[in-house]
Structures are given as C-alpha cells and as structure tokens.
Design a protein around this motif. Structure first.
Motif, PDB file in Angstrom:
ATOM      1  N   GLY A  17       8.344  10.565   8.062  1.00  0.00           N
ATOM      2  CA  GLY A  17       9.515  10.657   8.846  1.00  0.00           C
ATOM      3  C   GLY A  17       9.873   9.345   9.498  1.00  0.00           C
ATOM      4  O   GLY A  17      11.215   9.350  10.146  1.00  0.00           O
ATOM      5  N   ASP A  18       8.983   8.289   9.664  1.00  0.00           N
ATOM      6  CA  ASP A  18       9.310   6.856  10.107  1.00  0.00           C
ATOM      7  C   ASP A  18      10.509   6.328   9.477  1.00  0.00           C
ATOM      8  O   ASP A  18      10.832   5.156  10.086  1.00  0.00           O
ATOM      9  CB  ASP A  18       8.072   6.301  10.617  1.00  0.00           C
ATOM     10  CG  ASP A  18       7.098   6.763  11.528  1.00  0.00           C
ATOM     11  OD1 ASP A  18       7.589   7.784  12.249  1.00  0.00           O
ATOM     12  OD2 ASP A  18       6.023   6.605  11.643  1.00  0.00           O
ATOM     13  N   ASP A  23      16.094   2.882   3.743  1.00  0.00           N
ATOM     14  CA  ASP A  23      15.561   2.130   4.700  1.00  0.00           C
ATOM     15  C   ASP A  23      14.327   1.135   4.348  1.00  0.00           C
ATOM     16  O   ASP A  23      13.305   1.640   3.451  1.00  0.00           O
ATOM     17  CB  ASP A  23      15.271   2.886   6.007  1.00  0.00           C
ATOM     18  CG  ASP A  23      16.680   3.249   6.693  1.00  0.00           C
ATOM     19  OD1 ASP A  23      17.631   2.605   6.366  1.00  0.00           O
ATOM     20  OD2 ASP A  23      16.465   4.188   7.549  1.00  0.00           O
ATOM     21  N   THR A  24      14.071   0.355   5.152  1.00  0.00           N
ATOM     22  CA  THR A  24      12.856  -0.663   4.797  1.00  0.00           C
ATOM     23  C   THR A  24      12.158  -0.812   6.545  1.00  0.00           C
ATOM     24  O   THR A  24      12.741  -0.435   7.304  1.00  0.00           O
ATOM     25  CB  THR A  24      13.212  -1.949   4.259  1.00  0.00           C
ATOM     26  OG1 THR A  24      14.033  -2.610   5.352  1.00  0.00           O
ATOM     27  CG2 THR A  24      13.898  -1.897   3.105  1.00  0.00           C
ATOM     28  N   LEU A  36       7.808  -2.200   3.346  1.00  0.00           N
ATOM     29  CA  LEU A  36       7.758  -0.623   2.871  1.00  0.00           C
ATOM     30  C   LEU A  36       9.224  -0.316   2.522  1.00  0.00           C
ATOM     31  O   LEU A  36       9.982  -0.422   3.499  1.00  0.00           O
ATOM     32  CB  LEU A  36       6.847   0.251   3.711  1.00  0.00           C
ATOM     33  CG  LEU A  36       6.677   1.536   3.486  1.00  0.00           C
ATOM     34  CD1 LEU A  36       5.515   1.551   2.401  1.00  0.00           C
ATOM     35  CD2 LEU A  36       6.090   2.399   4.718  1.00  0.00           C
ATOM     36  N   TYR A  37       9.392   0.535   1.445  1.00  0.00           N
ATOM     37  CA  TYR A  37      10.739   0.780   1.128  1.00  0.00           C
ATOM     38  C   TYR A  37      10.834   2.272   0.951  1.00  0.00           C
ATOM     39  O   TYR A  37       9.855   2.961   0.274  1.00  0.00           O
ATOM     40  CB  TYR A  37      11.265   0.204   0.119  1.00  0.00           C
ATOM     41  CG  TYR A  37      10.874  -1.423  -0.048  1.00  0.00           C
ATOM     42  CD1 TYR A  37      11.882  -2.253   0.608  1.00  0.00           C
ATOM     43  CD2 TYR A  37       9.779  -1.786  -0.616  1.00  0.00           C
ATOM     44  CE1 TYR A  37      11.589  -3.666   0.575  1.00  0.00           C
ATOM     45  CE2 TYR A  37       9.604  -3.304  -0.773  1.00  0.00           C
ATOM     46  CZ  TYR A  37      10.276  -3.989   0.006  1.00  0.00           C
ATOM     47  OH  TYR A  37      10.179  -5.474   0.006  1.00  0.00           O
ATOM     48  N   ARG A  38      11.913   3.082   1.242  1.00  0.00           N
ATOM     49  CA  ARG A  38      12.023   4.451   0.748  1.00  0.00           C
ATOM     50  C   ARG A  38      13.307   4.449  -0.142  1.00  0.00           C
ATOM     51  O   ARG A  38      14.512   4.155   0.605  1.00  0.00           O
ATOM     52  CB  ARG A  38      12.037   5.343   2.024  1.00  0.00           C
ATOM     53  CG  ARG A  38      12.042   6.609   1.507  1.00  0.00           C
ATOM     54  CD  ARG A  38      11.858   7.689   2.632  1.00  0.00           C
ATOM     55  NE  ARG A  38      11.462   9.161   2.085  1.00  0.00           N
ATOM     56  CZ  ARG A  38      11.374  10.008   2.988  1.00  0.00           C
ATOM     57  NH1 ARG A  38      11.201   9.951   4.339  1.00  0.00           N
ATOM     58  NH2 ARG A  38      11.011  11.239   2.491  1.00  0.00           N
ATOM     59  N   VAL A 105       2.005   8.143   5.255  1.00  0.00           N
ATOM     60  CA  VAL A 105       2.007   6.930   3.815  1.00  0.00           C
ATOM     61  C   VAL A 105       1.191   6.117   3.845  1.00  0.00           C
ATOM     62  O   VAL A 105       0.876   5.531   5.129  1.00  0.00           O
ATOM     63  CB  VAL A 105       3.501   6.340   3.963  1.00  0.00           C
ATOM     64  CG1 VAL A 105       3.764   5.636   2.830  1.00  0.00           C
ATOM     65  CG2 VAL A 105       4.788   7.373   3.915  1.00  0.00           C
ATOM     66  N   TYR A 106       0.178   5.666   3.148  1.00  0.00           N
ATOM     67  CA  TYR A 106      -0.572   5.036   3.005  1.00  0.00           C
ATOM     68  C   TYR A 106      -0.511   3.819   1.974  1.00  0.00           C
ATOM     69  O   TYR A 106       0.336   3.939   0.965  1.00  0.00           O
ATOM     70  CB  TYR A 106      -2.065   5.655   2.669  1.00  0.00           C
ATOM     71  CG  TYR A 106      -2.303   6.483   3.480  1.00  0.00           C
ATOM     72  CD1 TYR A 106      -3.292   6.093   4.590  1.00  0.00           C
ATOM     73  CD2 TYR A 106      -2.188   8.013   3.500  1.00  0.00           C
ATOM     74  CE1 TYR A 106      -3.938   7.250   5.452  1.00  0.00           C
ATOM     75  CE2 TYR A 106      -2.438   8.726   4.072  1.00  0.00           C
ATOM     76  CZ  TYR A 106      -3.422   8.604   5.308  1.00  0.00           C
ATOM     77  OH  TYR A 106      -3.590   9.759   6.239  1.00  0.00           O
ATOM     78  N   VAL A 107      -0.865   2.685   2.092  1.00  0.00           N
ATOM     79  CA  VAL A 107      -0.604   1.551   1.295  1.00  0.00           C
ATOM     80  C   VAL A 107      -2.129   1.321   0.744  1.00  0.00           C
ATOM     81  O   VAL A 107      -3.167   1.098   1.402  1.00  0.00           O
ATOM     82  CB  VAL A 107      -0.160   0.240   1.822  1.00  0.00           C
ATOM     83  CG1 VAL A 107       0.028  -0.866   1.049  1.00  0.00           C
ATOM     84  CG2 VAL A 107       1.264   0.381   2.388  1.00  0.00           C
ATOM     85  N   ALA A 108      -2.165   1.074  -0.666  1.00  0.00           N
ATOM     86  CA  ALA A 108      -3.432   0.642  -1.281  1.00  0.00           C
ATOM     87  C   ALA A 108      -3.602  -0.468  -1.836  1.00  0.00           C
ATOM     88  O   ALA A 108      -2.807  -1.653  -1.502  1.00  0.00           O
ATOM     89  CB  ALA A 108      -3.419   1.709  -2.459  1.00  0.00           C
TER      90      ALA A 108
END
Length: 114
Positions: A17-18, A23-24, A36-38, A105-108
C-alpha cells in the motif's frame, strides 16, 4: 510479483500500500538505491540512478506506462528490463526481481538487463 529461487536473498522494500499504481519511489536495499515502480498492479525494480547523469529515477523520474523518463535530460528506460530506450542514455539500468508476499514488497539480487 515474481517468485523464484532467490527468495532467501530478498530484501524488504515497502508495504504494498505504500506505492500506488503509476507511482515510483526510491528505496535502499543493502546500501544500494533502487527505484521501485508499480504499473498495472505489478511491481518492477531497477537501479535508481540514471545511467546518463547522476539523477534519481525513483524520486525525480516521470513514469508513463512501462517507461521511466529521467527529468534531467529526458533519457528513457523500460522498467520491466532496464533497457535504455533513447539518447542520451546508452547504458541499461540494472534490473531487480520483485517478490510480493503477505502485503510486503521485496527486492531480490540484481540481474543484468538484456
């Protein structure tokens, strides 16, 4: 929203939800700034700094669909794979896999853009 064998190496980026659709944001993951992009409900991540000039894409970039534009000199990149799409950028961004689990959300680890 990919799940793969790198899950053990993932780094928390934000709550789902952030970041609203379209948005970025810039997040720190292991000391590295990551944009990070959605887009259409999916999360994508690349290195945060434009490869042409030192400018934050997550904080200062303009996202339109799958393209992020560096607002400093109008270099454009594809957020899905980090490809540079136009001059003045000639080098790709580094791409990161994203994992969404339990509302987080995680980044690998980074992957080379093709």
């Amino acid at each position: 929203m990919n799940k793969d064998s790198t899950v053990a190496e993932r780094i928390f980026a934000c709550e789902v939800g952030d970041l609203d659709d379209g948005d970025t944001m810039m997040v720190e993951t292991g000391g590295e700034p990551v944009a990070l992009y959605r887009v259409d409900g999916r999360f994508y991540a690349t290195s945060d700094t434009c490869t042409h000039e030192k400018w934050s894409l997550g904080e200062e970039g303009d996202l339109d669909g799958f393209e992020i534009t560096c607002t400093l000199h109008n270099a454009r990149f594809d957020v899905r794979d980090g490809r540079a799409l136009c001059f003045p950028a000639t080098a790709n961004l580094t791409r990161y896999s994203t994992i969404v689990e339990d509302g987080k959300v995680y980044v690998a680890p980074a992957e080379a853009a093709r």
